[in-house]
Design an enzyme around this catalytic site. Structure first.
Site, mmCIF file in Angstrom:
data_model
loop_
_atom_site.group_PDB
_atom_site.id
_atom_site.type_symbol
_atom_site.label_atom_id
_atom_site.label_comp_id
_atom_site.label_asym_id
_atom_site.label_seq_id
_atom_site.Cartn_x
_atom_site.Cartn_y
_atom_site.Cartn_z
ATOM 1 N N SER A 12 0.824 -0.980 0.049
ATOM 2 C CA SER A 12 -0.116 0.093 0.280
ATOM 3 C C SER A 12 1.037 0.917 0.014
ATOM 4 C CB SER A 12 -1.035 0.137 1.226
ATOM 5 O OG SER A 12 -1.137 1.757 0.905
ATOM 6 N N HIS A 37 -1.123 -2.075 -4.239
ATOM 7 C CA HIS A 37 -2.477 -1.051 -4.086
ATOM 8 C C HIS A 37 -2.771 0.141 -3.865
ATOM 9 C CE1 HIS A 37 -5.464 -2.452 -0.960
ATOM 10 N NE2 HIS A 37 -5.447 -1.690 -0.789
ATOM 11 N N ASP A 39 -4.940 2.922 -1.696
ATOM 12 C CA ASP A 39 -6.563 3.756 -1.370
ATOM 13 C C ASP A 39 -6.548 4.784 -1.449
ATOM 14 O OD1 ASP A 39 -6.548 1.355 0.492
ATOM 15 O OD2 ASP A 39 -4.064 2.062 1.211
ATOM 16 N N MET A 41 -9.086 8.044 0.203
ATOM 17 C CA MET A 41 -10.287 8.165 1.016
ATOM 18 C C MET A 41 -10.389 9.775 1.120
ATOM 19 S SD MET A 41 -7.476 6.898 4.002
ATOM 20 C CE MET A 41 -6.849 5.777 3.819
ATOM 21 N N HIS A 70 -8.378 0.998 -3.831
ATOM 22 C CA HIS A 70 -9.301 0.063 -2.283
ATOM 23 C C HIS A 70 -10.154 1.633 -2.750
ATOM 24 C CE1 HIS A 70 -9.512 -0.591 1.589
ATOM 25 N NE2 HIS A 70 -10.827 -0.603 1.534
ATOM 26 N N MET A 72 -12.048 3.645 -0.156
ATOM 27 C CA MET A 72 -13.149 4.432 0.790
ATOM 28 C C MET A 72 -14.115 6.124 1.059
ATOM 29 S SD MET A 72 -9.840 2.897 3.090
ATOM 30 C CE MET A 72 -8.442 3.364 1.695
ATOM 31 N N MET A 141 -11.672 -6.402 5.562
ATOM 32 C CA MET A 141 -10.555 -5.677 6.101
ATOM 33 C C MET A 141 -10.428 -5.913 7.590
ATOM 34 S SD MET A 141 -10.365 -3.067 4.430
ATOM 35 C CE MET A 141 -9.426 -1.689 5.810
ATOM 36 N N ASP A 177 -6.936 -6.721 3.993
ATOM 37 C CA ASP A 177 -5.816 -5.466 3.948
ATOM 38 C C ASP A 177 -5.699 -5.099 5.360
ATOM 39 O OD1 ASP A 177 -5.194 -2.894 3.668
ATOM 40 O OD2 ASP A 177 -6.880 -2.255 2.557
HETATM 41 C C1 DX5 Z 1 -6.630 1.129 5.803
HETATM 42 C C2 DX5 Z 1 -5.768 0.733 4.433
HETATM 43 C C3 DX5 Z 1 -4.877 -0.142 4.401
HETATM 44 C C4 DX5 Z 1 -3.462 0.321 5.221
HETATM 45 C C5 DX5 Z 1 -2.608 -0.718 5.325
HETATM 46 O O1 DX5 Z 1 -7.615 2.037 5.968
HETATM 47 O O2 DX5 Z 1 -6.773 0.661 3.273
HETATM 48 O O3 DX5 Z 1 -4.472 -0.429 2.958
HETATM 49 O O4 DX5 Z 1 -2.599 1.167 4.312
HETATM 50 O O5 DX5 Z 1 -1.450 -0.085 6.054
HETATM 51 P P1 DX5 Z 1 -0.959 -1.605 6.779
HETATM 52 O O6 DX5 Z 1 -0.536 -2.210 6.214
HETATM 53 O O7 DX5 Z 1 0.077 -0.464 7.073
HETATM 54 O O8 DX5 Z 1 -1.733 -1.711 8.036
HETATM 55 ZN ZN ZN Z 2 -6.042 -0.823 1.606
#
Ligand code: DX5
Ligand code: ZN
Length: 226
Positions: A12, A37, A39, A41, A70, A72, A141, A177
């Protein structure tokens, strides 16, 4: 993308240097990443803000493997075309993001991407049952989404095991994740996961100028599951 259940590591970039994404992506891929990956948000579905479509468009030329996006965000549907046009190979939406997840998954496939469905730790995995034929990937998750570096939620392992049984021989990836490291990876792989997202456990100790730790960290995860 051809389907297989071999274990894949998806760093990520939430844990990368935010001033240097292009070179960070090149570095983790050179060190053995299977997917990248990303993320996304929105400061609404989760209490943090990251990347819009122009950022993904800028990442895309650096990614030679798979851009695993991903989302969110809520709502999802108004942004699907923009994120697919920005280059997402897989676009994953949360089941908790709105009342019409079936429509969302249809729209993702219609836009030309693989469709992923993510479930928060509070959502029973059975909720994904009626949607599985619309999914190319289900993401369990193992932290509450929003931030990297959180503690792995062990009760999710049972959800992975149930999901693996629900999927049977259908070509659907199970992605994990949150909080994946060499101690938690074997637990979820044994339960049936094949895609391991890892942020802090991959990027720790390394940098663009010193990428060898990225490779060491990924090899540590890989050898923990083999
Ligand atoms: C959390 C994200 C993850 C996150 C994982 O909201 O969706 O992808 O970056 O990070 P680690 O591996 O540090 O838990
Ligand atoms: Zn993620």
């Amino acid at each position: 993308m051809t389907f297989d259940r071999s274990v894949k590591i998806a760093p990520s970039i939430l844990s990368a240097d935010f001033a240097d994404f292009g070179r960070e992506i090149q570095a983790v891929e050179a060190e053995g990443a299977d997917w990248i990956h990303v993320d996304v948000m929105d400061g609404h579905f989760v209490p943090n803000l990251t990347f819009g479509p122009p950022a993904l468009r800028a990442f895309r030329p650096h990614i030679k493997t798979v851009m695993d996006v991903h989302l969110m965000i809520a709502p999802v549907d108004p942004y699907i075309d923009a994120y697919v046009e920005a280059g997402a190979d897989i676009l994953t939406a949360h089941i908790e993001a709105g009342p019409h997840t079936h429509r969302t998954l249809q729209a993702i496939r219609a836009a030309g991407a693989k469709a992923g469905l993510a479930l928060n730790p509070g959502t029973p995995v059975e909720a994904a049952g009626p949607l599985l034929d619309m999914c190319d990937l289900v993401c369990i998750m193992t932290v509450n989404p929003g931030f990297g570096g959180q503690k792995f939620i062990h009760t999710q392992i049972e959800q992975v095991r149930k999901l693996r049984a629900m999927i049977g021989d259908r070509p659907i990836h199970i992605e994990i994740d949150g909080g994946v490291d060499p101690t938690t990876a074997p637990l979820v792989v044994e339960a049936g996961a094949d895609v391991l997202v890892a942020g802090s456990a991959v990027f720790k100790g390394g940098s663009v100028g010193n990428p060898a730790p990225y490779g060491e960290n990924m090899r540590a995860i890989r050898s923990s599951v083999s």
